[in-house]
Enzyme design. Structure first.
Site, short mmCIF file in Angstrom:
data_model
loop_
_atom_site.label_atom_id
_atom_site.label_comp_id
_atom_site.label_asym_id
_atom_site.label_seq_id
_atom_site.Cartn_x
_atom_site.Cartn_y
_atom_site.Cartn_z
N GLY D 23 0.83 -1.21 0.00
CA GLY D 23 0.00 0.00 0.00
C GLY D 23 0.86 1.25 0.00
NE ARG D 84 -2.22 -4.55 -1.00
CZ ARG D 84 -1.80 -3.92 0.09
NH1 ARG D 84 -0.82 -4.43 0.81
NH2 ARG D 84 -2.35 -2.78 0.48
CG ASP D 115 4.49 -7.42 8.49
OD1 ASP D 115 5.51 -7.27 9.19
OD2 ASP D 115 3.84 -8.48 8.43
CB THR D 138 2.90 0.93 6.71
OG1 THR D 138 1.56 0.75 7.21
CG2 THR D 138 3.84 0.64 7.85
CG ASP D 140 -2.20 0.33 8.94
OD1 ASP D 140 -3.00 1.28 8.86
OD2 ASP D 140 -2.39 -0.77 8.39
CG ASP D 142 1.11 -2.45 10.91
OD1 ASP D 142 1.99 -1.93 10.18
OD2 ASP D 142 0.23 -3.20 10.47
NE ARG D 184 -6.65 -4.71 5.80
CZ ARG D 184 -7.85 -4.80 5.21
NH1 ARG D 184 -8.81 -5.52 5.74
NH2 ARG D 184 -8.08 -4.17 4.08
CB ALA D 199 -12.97 10.50 19.93
CD GLU D 200 -17.71 12.91 22.47
OE1 GLU D 200 -17.40 12.70 21.29
OE2 GLU D 200 -17.62 14.04 22.98
#
Lengths: 333, 333, 333, 333
Positions: D23, D84, D115, D138, D140, D142, D184, D199-200
């Protein structure tokens, strides 16, 4: 993401005050919100003091509730207003402020601002004995004792947004632009911005400007086929008119630079995610520090950790990052 | 949404040229893309001429294909580059350009730019007999014969984005700001921006600046409880240093204005939706006009219609919108 | 720049009310500000009614002063809040609202919103005899009787900002994206956005979607060497799930489209310069119309003129712009 | 500002290759630029390999010069394109890639991605013996072994810009919004965004979603007078349709949530200052690592330091930040 300290309360406070002072910076409102919400969670009353130390001396304050800080996390400026206060630089001014704090029942004070604000906070803590915590909040990021300061990331991105536009014209007209960003004593904004916009050159107060070296670099870039467009980023520095003078000198060396002084647009605007999170974490941490018995300290960052930095150790110190030099030099090559 | 003219071809062209000239404006690339795509649809060859009239005189050009204008509609600046060309102001310069056009087989020319560019286009059309169409493209929107010009809407929004940031500081510090926007002969940007940012006052070249009147308005605003923060929008005008001089004078009247000169950031950046659609429609229309046999005209707008405006009628004319005065006066009240 | 009507007062009002109703749109606050400031200049009292017709029925209102509308011109949403009110669609609901207006001494009402709001405004004007003026404020720009509506330009630019980002991924991965923008009955946002982002295709409720034609166009674009990346803009339309269904069908024709539904981000945000100026002019004009004795009309635009459009003539009418079709077709070629 | 490693060359390379895979993320182009410029400074030849591992297997590459990476530092996406590649997951695919590298004389490879890309890079390094360095890129964030990754800061700010708009509507209509952001396996974007937008509530894959707890929190917020508007930030998680399902369930508990799925807009756009500087530093460092004899490592960050992280140690590892939980819990209170 910063690690918040474990809450370890050794003392308690019924009422605290918050003020913002000095030049405004994006994220001040996010810090106020976090301070208020965290303090209310600890059953404290919170007063917002208006116009910094000036308002403190004049008992100009209002009670802050949770809804009063709703929907401000994304706003630039400061809902508490700010200014620079000469009177507070005198012991007499600070005595008056101390009296106001005692009369209002305010048992601790949080001061949000830059070097001048933290100096005032330190003297007030010393002289009054009232617990005072500082938060580093200045777009210049020139506070010794903290890697980061609230507002810096936003100012860098704002400058960058403006310079990306200037680059369009620089490329279309194959022109050289001198862009002045903020930073009287510190080249941090200039360096970060200069690297991020792909500037041809960065000129910062930490290193002398050598006219010949600039001219030579520009000439050799042109020879290397980089075209005649370009951006030179310049920190404003302490001498007024530096940018205009440099432009004139470059003109005498055969360049035709255009000038752009970004000025006050760098102070305002909605804070970035980074600055909102930093301000939120620092605000929550300031209340933890108070409850843990700290006073006369600033909430600083070291890498990704939040640390208490004694105000007495940091004020008047010059922050110097040799990495700046490396970076700038690499770019000059 | 503009109405495109019905295509009514009375003539045909094998090869055309396109150039951008003068100060760059957001939307130039969108116009180039629309011109190229529409011309290719009509089986024309298209040459992009680099650096405006300078490149035309030097036969500095390249063939433009459909992919060569992909992914540029959202880009500021101009892929054809631009500059100001003194030599083209002479008949000799234009003769040289005419020769280049004939040698290259370019049968018609589209010129994108402001007043200077359209003047050059007009003279070239007259003297060479080669069909020439102009597109009004200038952030100042000061082209007589067209309500709108490519780049104006973007420049207004860019200035507004900067001023919204300045407003944060103005409010936080309760300060007065003098903000200088572009506009040498025209107060259009200043007026649009001033109304849209809720300015306290707008000062434009069309009307004299009366210092007493400004001071009085500021004083009466303060009396009316509007606080001491404020934004005055000022068009740059024709005298250099106007803003600094005004600031000094206001200081002598007891004000403490800060200055912000927006400068070149107003030229660049990704064009707004409005400017992209305007440029696309004008580009497509220019090709229609060519095929319909027009020459020596500009594609202008009148309300929501696109109209052919004879270049000879519009160059050197001053556009004057009395509505500006109404608006500005209403704000002064 | 719009021409404001000359003020020609034939009547006068001591007290008026303002409300915003239906879906919020950027520029509502700018309209409120202009209404309040203009009315106060005419020595009227102004009540802001909360939550649209719901608040009107419940007498939920507060007095609006000049400072109460300071610093809101640049804010999205509405400080008066908004919602959709079923009860007001009944004569009984409107009788209750009329009673509230009479009891509160409100002699005229300004209603800011879209088709539903203007319908309610029309019925209230008819049944109560109280003067009512409407302002067209909806991002869809689907109000018959006005070329433009407050919020449309901002929504287009917001969608465009998002799509420019999606284009980065579309190009990097050579992928096809289906992007759904707002527009139940109207393809105006989709068309404006589609042209401005250089979309490969635009699908709008005004014209049937023919799957074969889409597949063929995509295939022939690929053959023409345009690569396999692309953006198709789709108005949401009236059937839920249209975009997902289309994606599935395209998949059966060998495409691999990704979906992006822009949704509510198109409603909010700081209004563009265009929408701020439009809202300011419409607000000032609404007060002029009131004073000139108008009722049951909307402030509309025709080209660059502001015109009174009788509410009875416009509600329930479908706005249809054949220029859309031309534009969309030109793109399909 | 990161500390760059001292250059300590123990080996040399004539030719290297660069690719982006998986991505796309904002900052990929800034990384490519830094890699190319640093490598050229070290007298290397640089090949840009197109479409990630797919292009590597097909020898789809072109020589990159210094001008070829001009004016890309501010661009989203990747000029080298990305996708990909299933075939590269097989040993056969990697053998083919190794053969291409040897035939092309490419002596080392830099792989930019997430990853999957780093896993491929690790296996290629092991099996081919050719030096390979990875850069974590990335949105993310992650990737185990690095605090930060290129693209994360931009994605957070993009999501925030969208949510600030949604907040306008949430407040105006006093509505609850469920906003789905990317992530994800990781709640990092959601948590950062959730704190920064006030945010709540924040719901992340690391912790189970307990419906009762959400309903109770919403109810108690309302009781505490926070009004009925609110934003719940939700990471997309691994089950498709999570957000829609949660919305339905909340509806059964008497809430009326609106849904907004931000989707692909989070991938694109001009990188922030932070991401441009990070990508520039990581790019320069990757070349230093190569020259220092490293292979099969990623350039990671630990606090403000750049560190080499062995690819074998990090792939397939789950990054887990317990600070997230603290933060999220604090917000739930």
């Amino acid at each position: 993401m910063y690690k918040l300290p474990d809450l370890c309360a050794v003392t308690s406070f019924k009422t605290i005050g918050i003020l913002t002072c000095g030049g405004d910076a994006p994220g001040m409102n996010a810090a106020i919100r976090a301070l208020v919400r965290t303090a209310l969670n600890q059953q404290m009353k919170v007063y917002g003091i208006e116009r910094g130390f000036t308002g403190l001396m004049n008992a100009d304050m209002r009670r802050l509730s949770s809804p009063s800080v709703s929907n401000i996390i994304q706003r630039g400026g400061t809902i508490l207003k700010s200014n620079r206060c000469e009177a507070f630089k005198t012991a007499e001014g600070r005595r008056q402020a101390t009296a106001v704090l005692r009369e209002s029942g305010i048992q601790a004070l949080i001061c949000i601002g830059g070097d001048g604000t933290l100096t005032g906070a330190h003297l007030l803590a010393l002289e009054s004995g009232i617990p005072v915590i500082g938060l580093p909040c200045t777009i210049d990021n020139d506070i010794y004792g903290s890697d980061d300061s609230i507002g810096f990331d936003t100012a860098v991105n704002t400058a960058l947004g403006a310079i990306d536009r200037i680059r369009d014209t620089a490329l279309s007209h194959e022109r050289l632009f001198l862009v002045e960003v903020m930073g009287r004593n510190s080249g941090l904004i200039a360096t970060q911005v200069g690297i991020a916009c792909g500037a041809e050159m960065i000129l910062i107060p930490e290193y002398p400007i050598v006219l010949e070296s600039i001219s030579n670099t520009l000439a050799s870039n042109r020879k290397a086929g980089r075209g005649s467009s370009g951006i030179i980023i310049l920190a404003e520095g302490t001498e007024p008119g530096l940018t205009a003078r440099l432009a004139e000198q470059l003109q005498q060396h055969g360049e035709e630079p255009r000038i752009c002084i970004l000025g006050h647009i760098q102070r305002g605007g909605s804070p970035t995610g980074h600055d909102r999170v930093l301000a939120s974490c620092m605000g929550a941490t300031a209340i933890s520090y108070l409850l843990a018995g700290y006073t006369d300290v600033m909430v600083g960052t070291l890498g990704r950790e939040l640390i208490p930095a004694p105000l007495g150790d940091i004020i008047g110190q010059r922050k110097h990052d040799p990495r700046l030099y490396e970076m700038v030099m690499m770019l000059h090559k």
